[in-house]
Design a protein around this motif. Structure first.
Motif, short mmCIF file in Angstrom:
data_model
loop_
_atom_site.label_atom_id
_atom_site.label_comp_id
_atom_site.label_asym_id
_atom_site.label_seq_id
_atom_site.Cartn_x
_atom_site.Cartn_y
_atom_site.Cartn_z
N ASN A 2 -28.05 61.94 -40.90
CA ASN A 2 -28.61 62.68 -42.03
C ASN A 2 -29.30 63.96 -41.56
O ASN A 2 -29.78 64.06 -40.44
CB ASN A 2 -29.52 61.78 -42.88
CG ASN A 2 -30.74 61.33 -42.13
OD1 ASN A 2 -31.44 62.17 -41.56
ND2 ASN A 2 -30.99 60.04 -42.09
N THR A 3 -29.32 64.96 -42.50
CA THR A 3 -29.79 66.29 -42.09
C THR A 3 -31.27 66.29 -41.73
O THR A 3 -31.70 67.03 -40.86
CB THR A 3 -29.55 67.33 -43.20
OG1 THR A 3 -29.88 66.74 -44.43
CG2 THR A 3 -28.14 67.85 -43.18
N SER A 4 -32.09 65.42 -42.39
CA SER A 4 -33.51 65.45 -42.06
C SER A 4 -33.73 65.00 -40.62
O SER A 4 -34.60 65.53 -39.92
CB SER A 4 -34.32 64.62 -43.04
OG SER A 4 -34.01 63.27 -42.87
N GLN A 5 -32.94 64.04 -40.16
CA GLN A 5 -33.07 63.58 -38.76
C GLN A 5 -32.77 64.75 -37.80
O GLN A 5 -33.46 64.94 -36.80
CB GLN A 5 -32.08 62.43 -38.52
CG GLN A 5 -32.53 61.52 -37.40
CD GLN A 5 -31.46 60.51 -37.01
OE1 GLN A 5 -30.42 60.41 -37.63
NE2 GLN A 5 -31.73 59.77 -35.95
N ASP A 7 -33.01 68.02 -38.51
CA ASP A 7 -34.09 69.01 -38.64
C ASP A 7 -35.30 68.62 -37.81
O ASP A 7 -35.85 69.44 -37.07
CB ASP A 7 -34.54 69.14 -40.11
CG ASP A 7 -33.51 69.89 -40.92
OD1 ASP A 7 -32.61 70.49 -40.30
OD2 ASP A 7 -33.59 69.86 -42.16
N ILE A 8 -35.70 67.36 -37.93
CA ILE A 8 -36.88 66.89 -37.19
C ILE A 8 -36.61 67.01 -35.68
O ILE A 8 -37.44 67.53 -34.93
CB ILE A 8 -37.23 65.42 -37.57
CG1 ILE A 8 -37.67 65.35 -39.02
CG2 ILE A 8 -38.32 64.86 -36.66
CD1 ILE A 8 -37.73 63.95 -39.61
#
Ligand code: 13P
Ligand code: SF4
Length: 336
Positions: A2-5, A7-8
């Motif tokens: 997933n994109t949030s992973q 980004d983080i």
């Protein structure tokens, strides 16, 4: 993924050194890396001290000189550098149009760290009549303060290219410098740096091992301390050591360098035995903790997301390139 992973992970890159992203454990990393190589026109360059799986996916495995030469001439769009920071930095200095990624930004080098540019600059100012010869295991800041760069495979011929009476500062490895002083009869002024891996070997344990294996030859990297080098049957760079095992007729070798090189020695020499030289304690300290930060997972991730990337200030790059170019020129003339 997933994109949030992602980004983080990319925001945390500076503190972690690598993209800390969970991978599907069923992913076949070998074929995924091969696919990315084609998709991105990428080349994987690996040093001999990398773990065996990384050596097995590499397009080229070599010593510091070989890796610099490959980085300079590659036509790939992306260089994936499976080694330590100063090696990837050298690749960027030589071939700035390429994207250079490294699996783990924190894969440093104790030898390089032992020579901070601000201190070295003061040292150099105290000896204005000396030229500066630096081992490639140093930062771009040190390279920029140097007249010529050397590796363990060309240090002797490069030092000998200076007139006998030329005063020389050699940095940062005092062990390689002392060895070159000995074989060339020079009296170079040595910076007091050393490699944590090559200083860990136990003379006592190696001597006992040689008694138990009287037919075995001791082969050593010149970053080792003088008492070890004095006992060695052959001294050379990682490529030199590997080639020696292929041409020499012995069946057994005690290898005084980082253990990663054994993978190629075993592959190239069926039937021969290779014993890693023991360290002076019971841990695996002859594994370089910096080289061993790289993993196959991190190689895959840095290729997929094209980070961490080596970026450099252009002024520093140009200053650091001059002495590396000089090294490559002398090496080419000498047929290295
Ligand atoms: P070479 O592979 O050039 O001999 O260097 C050894 C080393 O210590 C690299 O960090
Ligand atoms: Fe640096 Fe020594 Fe590791 Fe080579 S083996 S990268 S010189 S710490």
């Amino acid at each position: 993924m997933n994109t949030s992973q992602i980004d983080i992970a990319s925001r945390n890159l500076e503190s972690t050194g690598y993209l800390d992203i969970d991978l599907d454990p069923t992913l076949d990393l070998f074929s995924a890396i091969e696919k990315l190589k084609k998709q991105k026109n990428a080349v994987v360059l690996a040093h001999y001290y990398q773990e065996p799986d990384i050596q097995d996916v590499a397009d080229y495995i070599g010593d510091s000189l070989g890796l610099a030469q490959q980085a300079q001439k590659t036509e790939a769009d992306m260089i994936v550098f499976a080694g330590v920071h100063f090696m990837a930095e050298t690749a960027k200095i030589l071939n700035p149009a390429k994207k250079v990624v490294i699996p783990d930004l924190k894969a440093g080098c104790s030898l390089s760290d032992s020579c901070p540019p601000e201190l070295f600059k003061k040292f150099k100012e105290q000896h204005p009549d000396h030229v500066v010869v630096s081992y490639i295991n140093c930062s771009a800041g040190i390279k920029a303060l140097s007249d010529v760069i050397v590796t363990s495979s060309n240090a002797r011929i490069i030092v000998e290219s200076f007139p006998k009476d030329q005063k020389i500062i050699f940095a940062p490895d005092k062990n390689l410098g002392a060895y070159i002083n000995k074989v060339t009869g020079r009296n170079m002024l040595l910076w007091n740096g050393a490699c944590m891996v090559h200083e860990i070997f136990s003379l006592e344990k190696i001597s006992k091992l040689m008694v138990r294996h009287p037919e075995a030859k001791l082969i050593a990297h010149p970053e080792c301390e003088e008492p070890i080098l004095r006992m060695a049957h052959y001294i050379g760079s990682t490529t030199g050591l590997l080639k020696y095992t292929q041409t020499d007729s012995s069946k057994e070798y005690i290898v005084a360098t980082e253990t990663g090189i054994l993978h190629q020695m075993i592959k190239a020499n069926p039937g021969k035995t290779f014993i890693p030289a023991p360290p002076n304690n019971s841990c695996a300290c002859n594994d370089c903790p910096h080289m061993k930060r790289n993993t196959l997972e991190k190689i895959y991730l840095c290729m997929e997301y094209e980070m961490p990337e080596i970026l450099m200030d252009e002024e520093l790059r140009l200053l650091a390139k001059k002495p590396i170019d000089k090294m490559l020129e002398i090496s080419a003339t000498a047929g290295l």
